[in-house]
Design a protein around this motif. Structure first.
Motif, short mmCIF file in Angstrom:
data_model
loop_
_atom_site.label_atom_id
_atom_site.label_comp_id
_atom_site.label_asym_id
_atom_site.label_seq_id
_atom_site.Cartn_x
_atom_site.Cartn_y
_atom_site.Cartn_z
N LEU A 41 0.83 -1.20 0.00
CA LEU A 41 0.00 0.00 0.00
C LEU A 41 0.87 1.26 0.00
O LEU A 41 0.59 2.21 -0.71
N TRP B 225 0.64 4.10 -2.88
CA TRP B 225 0.23 5.46 -2.53
C TRP B 225 1.34 6.47 -2.76
O TRP B 225 1.08 7.61 -3.12
N ARG C 136 1.29 7.14 -6.52
CA ARG C 136 0.16 7.99 -6.90
C ARG C 136 0.16 9.33 -6.18
O ARG C 136 -0.62 10.21 -6.50
N VAL D 204 -0.77 10.05 -3.08
CA VAL D 204 -1.96 10.31 -2.28
C VAL D 204 -1.52 10.43 -0.82
O VAL D 204 -1.15 9.47 -0.18
N PRO E 118 -3.92 8.97 2.82
CA PRO E 118 -3.74 7.60 3.32
C PRO E 118 -2.33 7.36 3.85
O PRO E 118 -2.14 6.67 4.85
N ARG F 156 -9.38 3.81 6.89
CA ARG F 156 -10.55 3.27 6.20
C ARG F 156 -11.73 4.25 6.24
O ARG F 156 -12.42 4.43 5.25
N CYS G 100 -10.45 7.98 4.38
CA CYS G 100 -9.84 8.06 3.04
C CYS G 100 -10.55 7.24 1.97
O CYS G 100 -9.95 6.92 0.95
N ILE H 164 -8.77 6.11 -2.04
CA ILE H 164 -8.18 4.80 -2.34
C ILE H 164 -9.16 3.97 -3.17
O ILE H 164 -10.36 4.13 -3.09
N SER H 165 -8.58 3.07 -3.95
CA SER H 165 -9.39 2.23 -4.84
C SER H 165 -10.12 1.16 -4.05
O SER H 165 -9.82 0.91 -2.88
N GLU I 292 -7.70 -1.44 -2.91
CA GLU I 292 -6.94 -0.99 -1.74
C GLU I 292 -7.81 -1.03 -0.48
O GLU I 292 -7.30 -1.37 0.59
N GLN I 293 -9.09 -0.72 -0.63
CA GLN I 293 -10.00 -0.83 0.51
C GLN I 293 -10.09 -2.27 1.00
O GLN I 293 -10.10 -2.52 2.21
#
Length: 83
Positions: free
Chosen positions: A13, A17, A20, A22, A25, A54, A57, A61-62, A65-66
């Motif tokens: 993860l 992240w 990307r 982000v 997260p 969780r 965010c 997150i996709s 990813e969740q």
């Protein structure tokens, strides 16, 4: 899922992240990971950080990813809190 698998999931993860960029997260994850001592308190802190991630965010997150975050939360609970 073993502790090494949990760490590998967090590392995966982290890499995704970072790539990307982000930040939100990452902020949650890096509060407690990587673990410093590996004691139960560290795992508890990581568990809480992932739960906060969780809830805070979801939009960042996709779905995959969740799912990974949910799996990590469950694995920590099973390995460290349900004995």
């Amino acid at each position: 899922m073993l502790p090494d698998d949990i760490n590998a999931g967090c590392a995966e993860l982290f890499d995704i992240w970072c790539e990307r960029r982000v930040v939100r997260p990452l902020r949650h994850l890096l509060r407690t990971w990587p673990l410093t001592s590996g004691l139960t308190d560290d795992w508890g802190d990581l568990h809480e950080a992932l739960r906060a991630l969780r809830s805070d965010c979801r939009a960042a997150i996709s779905e995959a990813e969740q799912v990974t975050v949910n799996d990590l939360i469950q694995a920590i609970a099973v390995n460290f809190f349900q004995r």
